[in-house]
Design an enzyme around this catalytic site. Structure first.
Site, mmCIF file in Angstrom:
data_model
loop_
_atom_site.group_PDB
_atom_site.id
_atom_site.type_symbol
_atom_site.label_atom_id
_atom_site.label_comp_id
_atom_site.label_asym_id
_atom_site.label_seq_id
_atom_site.Cartn_x
_atom_site.Cartn_y
_atom_site.Cartn_z
ATOM 1 N N CYS A 6 0.842 -1.204 0.000
ATOM 2 C CA CYS A 6 0.000 0.000 0.000
ATOM 3 C C CYS A 6 0.879 1.258 0.000
ATOM 4 C CB CYS A 6 -0.945 -0.003 1.198
ATOM 5 S SG CYS A 6 -2.368 -1.107 0.982
ATOM 6 N N HIS A 99 -0.367 -10.224 -4.780
ATOM 7 C CA HIS A 99 0.524 -9.802 -5.869
ATOM 8 C C HIS A 99 0.708 -10.936 -6.852
ATOM 9 C CE1 HIS A 99 2.701 -11.057 -2.273
ATOM 10 N NE2 HIS A 99 3.629 -11.589 -3.044
ATOM 11 N N HIS A 101 3.031 -12.340 -9.652
ATOM 12 C CA HIS A 101 4.397 -12.264 -10.185
ATOM 13 C C HIS A 101 4.345 -12.512 -11.692
ATOM 14 C CE1 HIS A 101 6.722 -12.821 -6.282
ATOM 15 N NE2 HIS A 101 5.546 -13.288 -5.908
HETATM 16 P P1 AMP Z 1 5.841 -13.469 -2.147
HETATM 17 O O1 AMP Z 1 6.914 -14.372 -1.587
HETATM 18 O O2 AMP Z 1 5.073 -14.132 -3.256
HETATM 19 O O3 AMP Z 1 4.972 -12.882 -1.059
HETATM 20 O O4 AMP Z 1 6.614 -12.290 -2.865
HETATM 21 C C1 AMP Z 1 6.952 -11.084 -2.258
HETATM 22 C C2 AMP Z 1 7.859 -10.377 -3.237
HETATM 23 O O5 AMP Z 1 7.900 -9.011 -2.915
HETATM 24 C C3 AMP Z 1 9.304 -10.901 -3.229
HETATM 25 O O6 AMP Z 1 9.640 -11.397 -4.529
HETATM 26 C C4 AMP Z 1 10.116 -9.663 -2.842
HETATM 27 O O7 AMP Z 1 11.361 -9.603 -3.517
HETATM 28 C C5 AMP Z 1 9.178 -8.527 -3.244
HETATM 29 N N1 AMP Z 1 9.365 -7.277 -2.509
HETATM 30 C C6 AMP Z 1 9.372 -7.109 -1.159
HETATM 31 N N2 AMP Z 1 9.558 -5.812 -0.854
HETATM 32 C C7 AMP Z 1 9.653 -5.140 -2.037
HETATM 33 C C8 AMP Z 1 9.846 -3.777 -2.391
HETATM 34 N N3 AMP Z 1 9.973 -2.809 -1.464
HETATM 35 N N4 AMP Z 1 9.904 -3.447 -3.708
HETATM 36 C C9 AMP Z 1 9.791 -4.407 -4.649
HETATM 37 N N5 AMP Z 1 9.586 -5.706 -4.372
HETATM 38 C C10 AMP Z 1 9.531 -6.076 -3.091
HETATM 39 ZN ZN ZN Z 2 -1.810 -3.326 1.187
#
Ligand code: AMP
Ligand code: ZN
Length: 115
Positions: A6, A99, A101
């Site tokens: 957010c 999210h 990917h």
């Molecule tokens: P998940 O394991 O599917 O919850 O993926 C979370 C993803 O968010 C990981 O691939 C992280 O590298 C990415 N992530 C976490 N913090 C950030 C950030 N500040 N900017 C960009 N990506 C992020």
């Molecule tokens: Zn959120």
């Protein structure tokens, strides 16, 4: 709302934005696992797939349509790519804001195996 994604949407936390419209936001993953690694998120805070409601059907469709556009922009449409949504602890979800990917730019191996 103490949610890192957010804060990325509100630009309180900086990110490399690749797409934005009224409902969907997309930015580069900070720890890419492939040459192209983008996260596509709803602007509305929804924790996980488990929290989706019928009324979110269109929003989820918009996330996938956005990923199609982004794949085209990054020139990976023809070679192909992978879309992934992790859910909950066993699914490996680390950030509690849905999210999608978008992973591509190289030939990807299958990686889904139990621990
Ligand atoms: P998940 O394991 O599917 O919850 O993926 C979370 C993803 O968010 C990981 O691939 C992280 O590298 C990415 N992530 C976490 N913090 C950030 C950030 N500040 N900017 C960009 N990506 C992020
Ligand atoms: Zn959120």
């Amino acid at each position: 709302m103490d949610c890192i994604f957010c804060k990325i949407i509100s630009k309180e936390i900086q990110s490399e934005i690749v797409f934005e419209d009224e409902d969907v936001f997309a930015f580069k993953d900070i720890h890419p696992i492939a040459p192209v690694h983008i996260l596509i998120i709803p602007k509305k805070h929804i924790e996980s797939i488990n929290d989706l409601k019928e009324e979110d059907t269109n929003l989820v469709g918009k996330m996938i349509i956005a990923s199609k556009k982004i794949a085209k922009d990054f020139d990976i449409s023809e070679k192909g790519y992978k879309l992934l949504i992790r859910t909950g602890e066993w699914g490996g979800q680390e950030v509690p804001h849905i999210h999608l990917h978008l992973i591509g730019g190289a030939k990807l191996y299958e990686e889904i195996r139990p621990e």
